[in-house]
Enzyme design. Structure first.
Site, PDB file in Angstrom:
ATOM      1  CD  GLU A 183       3.128  -6.273  -0.172  1.00 44.72           C
ATOM      2  OE1 GLU A 183       2.451  -6.938   1.029  1.00 44.72           O
ATOM      3  OE2 GLU A 183       2.354  -5.276  -0.827  1.00 44.72           O
ATOM      4  CD  GLU A 272       0.370  -6.350  -4.059  1.00 48.97           C
ATOM      5  OE1 GLU A 272       1.152  -7.497  -4.262  1.00 48.97           O
ATOM      6  OE2 GLU A 272       0.007  -6.188  -3.009  1.00 48.97           O
TER       7      GLU A 272
END
Ligand code: MG
Length: 352
Positions: A183, A272
């Site tokens: 991320e 995720e």
């Protein structure tokens, strides 16, 4: 389940016939077929047997026969030393999730950020990641090798080193998927930071492994897939992009971004997602989880839930103080764990 039952009954019938045909002693004829002797898991097809090597075809993940498929399973928690979840990087939990949850997908979230991570303890974290990868390969499931970082473009040589080792070790295994940047933060720019980093990592991996799936992150915690869609990576095969959502925080806006990316031809993979808030805590957002589950079904999105963890927070599948080595039962699961188990149990499929 129906398929398995038919196979089990057929196997049992063959075993009975075989026993009668190969021996002259009169065997009693059972009035009903005996239960299968072997473990169901040994009779059922593994995900790898069912789907084989993955590719990207248009905006879909496809199997070795070109069929669009969705995988479903669990992401481990940060592997960092001292984060408390290192003990769950073991083969027992992979086997449990495979057998009890029907998980086809695992994600080794190898910490590559903050203290106790691959950056300062490479060997320990590499070992943990490999425990999960090796266990997933052993049972015939898919597994994501995730460089779990919010700053990876600031130290690309660490990622190059990691993925070079991993591609050499696992590049010939159809099980393995490379996720090169978990991320990037909103301070990272796609064109300036994340895209050049991704191109370098893809080039590194492709020099060793020509074909396994590579998943690219996008700015703003892997949400800005619409920005990526305007300027995607070209020149390589089997590249997908991740989109992360947390049902307690995200909704229509992120689904709209995702649809923009899909319409532009990007293959999206949810490496995720959480049932709770984006900080990993809070209550299960049931209504939102349902909307997201329908959205993933509609678009055939593979998914891994955050997280394989017994930390005292909403995202954890296990209650605090649950054993990290098993065996596990229903009473060890949190509210999120129970909700996610149903989603994962039904999540692996060939899409229309
Ligand atoms: Mg390969």
């Amino acid at each position: 389940m129906q398929n398995f039952m038919s196979i089990a009954l057929l196997s049992a019938a063959i075993m009975v016939l075989g026993a009668c045909g190969s021996a002259n002693i009169a065997a009693p004829v059972p009035s009903i077929l005996p239960p299968p002797i072997s473990n169901p898991a040994t009779n059922a097809q593994t995900p790898i047997e069912r789907f084989g090597a993955l590719s990207v075809t248009g905006n879909r993940i496809t199997d070795s026969q070109g069929r669009p498929i969705a995988l479903s399973g669990m992401s481990h928690f940060w592997s960092n030393t001292g984060y408390g979840q290192e003990g769950l990087y073991n083969p027992q939990v992979v086997q449990y999730l495979s057998e009890n949850w029907n998980a086809s997908l695992f994600r080794a979230a190898m910490g590559a950020d903050e203290k106790g991570s691959y950056l300062d303890e490479p060997e320990a974290n590499l070992k943990r990641a490999q425990n999960v990868v090796d266990a997933a390969i052993e049972i015939g499931a898919y597994v994501i090798l995730d460089f779990h970082s919010h700053h990876a473009h600031e130290y690309p040589e660490k990622a190059v080193d990691f993925f070079t080792q991993m591609a050499k070790k696992y590049g010939d295994k159809p099980n393995v998927i490379y996720e090169i940047y978990n991320e990037p933060l909103d301070s990272a720019d796609w064109a300036r930071d994340v895209k050049p980093y991704s191109q370098r990592l893809i080039s590194t991996i492709r020099a060793i492994d020509p074909d396994n799936l590579i998943i690219v992150g996008s700015p703003r915690w892997s949400q800005d897939v619409d920005i990526v869609a305007k300027d995607p990576i070209v020149g390589y095969d089997n590249i997908a992009y991740t989109m992360h959502f947390y049902a307690g925080t995200h909704g229509d806006e992120l689904r709209a971004k995702t649809e923009i990316a899909l319409q532009a031809g990007l293959a999206i993979f949810v490496t995720e997602w959480g049932t709770i808030n984006a900080n990993g805590d809070g209550d299960v957002a049931h209504e939102s989880v349902e909307k997201w589950t329908k959205f993933m079904d509609k678009h055939c999105l593979s998914n891994a839930n955050w997280a394989v963890s017994n930390k005292a927070e909403g995202a954890s599948m296990f209650k605090p103080d649950t054993s990290q080595s098993g065996p596990w039962s229903e009473s060890d699961l949190t509210e999120s764990g129970k909700v996610v188990r149903e989603i994962v149990r039904n999540g692996t499929r060939i899409c229309e």
